[in-house]
Scaffold this active site. Sequence first.
Site, short mmCIF file in Angstrom:
data_model
loop_
_atom_site.label_atom_id
_atom_site.label_comp_id
_atom_site.label_asym_id
_atom_site.label_seq_id
_atom_site.Cartn_x
_atom_site.Cartn_y
_atom_site.Cartn_z
N CYS A 125 0.83 -1.22 0.00
CA CYS A 125 0.00 0.00 0.00
C CYS A 125 0.86 1.26 0.00
O CYS A 125 1.46 1.59 -1.00
CB CYS A 125 -1.01 -0.04 1.15
SG CYS A 125 -2.38 1.10 0.87
N HIS A 242 -3.64 -5.23 0.63
CA HIS A 242 -3.11 -5.62 1.95
C HIS A 242 -3.17 -7.12 2.17
O HIS A 242 -4.18 -7.62 2.66
CB HIS A 242 -3.91 -4.93 3.05
CG HIS A 242 -3.61 -3.48 3.20
ND1 HIS A 242 -2.63 -3.01 4.03
CD2 HIS A 242 -4.16 -2.40 2.62
CE1 HIS A 242 -2.58 -1.70 3.97
NE2 HIS A 242 -3.50 -1.29 3.10
N GLU A 244 -1.73 -8.70 4.52
CA GLU A 244 -1.61 -9.03 5.95
C GLU A 244 -2.90 -8.88 6.74
O GLU A 244 -2.99 -9.33 7.87
CB GLU A 244 -0.52 -8.16 6.59
CG GLU A 244 -0.91 -6.72 6.91
CD GLU A 244 -1.18 -5.83 5.70
OE1 GLU A 244 -0.76 -6.23 4.58
OE2 GLU A 244 -1.80 -4.78 5.86
#
Length: 317
Positions: A125, A242, A244
């Site tokens: 990001c 993202h 994660e």
Amino acid sequence: MKLLTVLIFFSCALPAVLISNKRNDEPIIGVLAQELRSASSPGTSYIAASYIKFLESAGARVVPVKINQTQEEYESLFSSINGILFPGGGANLISSGYAKAAKILYDLALKANSQGDYFPLWGTCLGFEELTYLTSGKLLLSKTNTTEVALPLIFASGSRESKMFRHFPKDVLDSLASEPITENSHKWSLTVESFNNNEELRNFYKILTTNSDGKTEFVSTMEGDLACSTAKDFPIYASQWHPEKNPFEWTKPYIPHTPSAIKMTFYVANFFVNEARKNFHRFPSDKEKTDSLIYNYKLVYTGKKPDATFEQMYIFK
Ligand SMILES: *[C@@H]1O[C@H](CO)[C@@H](O)[C@H](O)[C@H]1NC(C)=O
Ligand SMILES: *[C@@H]1O[C@H](CO)[C@@H](O)[C@H](O)[C@H]1NC(C)=O
């Protein structure tokens, strides 16, 4: 003709083959901190815990890389760690402590890799956006309507065979291509047009996937692709989405938690940690290592606040 293609393919793949004879099964990855802007906060910089858990889930340990350190401090840390991750967030791409540290670490990574010291770097990001700036020297981003949406990836031709994706199981690639399991929370994007119009980016990265907000097509995943032009392998990877968040963040309704979303996260972490297993930097002593690991810091449960972005954070004074 066929034979020639095969030879070219092998000559590009050779460095990775040579390196894979040795493996570091104790990889330690740095995660860059960034400014904490809230006035009421108990610290000046932070790392969201999901990035740490993401890397730990695939067998790495993590050291926080704090902002506002000296060049010498970053150099010493760089020679002790096996990879670096630039996380998402909200720092200025030119003037922030995050940006200044990212520039030093990016330059060190380029230098190391060009000298045959394989050192992987991942940007997520804001980290993706920072890499577009570091590589091109320009702010090339455009506004898109992508602040709170999960999307399936649109794979560029041949990108299932890219360095990043070729080791993913087929079912994970199929899920990535067909299910909305990549979470986007960015106001700014690198449009495919801006990528194609910038020589530095075009020469350095290969577009692996794109996405659209309905109006604008933007780059969602890319990787360093100097292997064939210079015979040097640059293990630099970036996702505008993202990976994660899926297993570790519950603060927003559009974060995907399906089994395939969780499985995908693992394979992204597994890929990057395996890249770090090809690096052999180490701390000068066990004491310096244990004093640097993230285990020295306390997790703070921040997700209870109604406007929270992260469930847990490491906050540095
Ligand atoms: C970093 O340095 C700047 C000044 O250059 C200062 O304003 C900021 O508070 C510092 N942040 C941290 C986390 O040390
Ligand atoms: C932005 O995208 C969302 C879907 O992700 C849509 O509901 C919304 O209408 C869009 N807003 C604008 C201004 O286009």
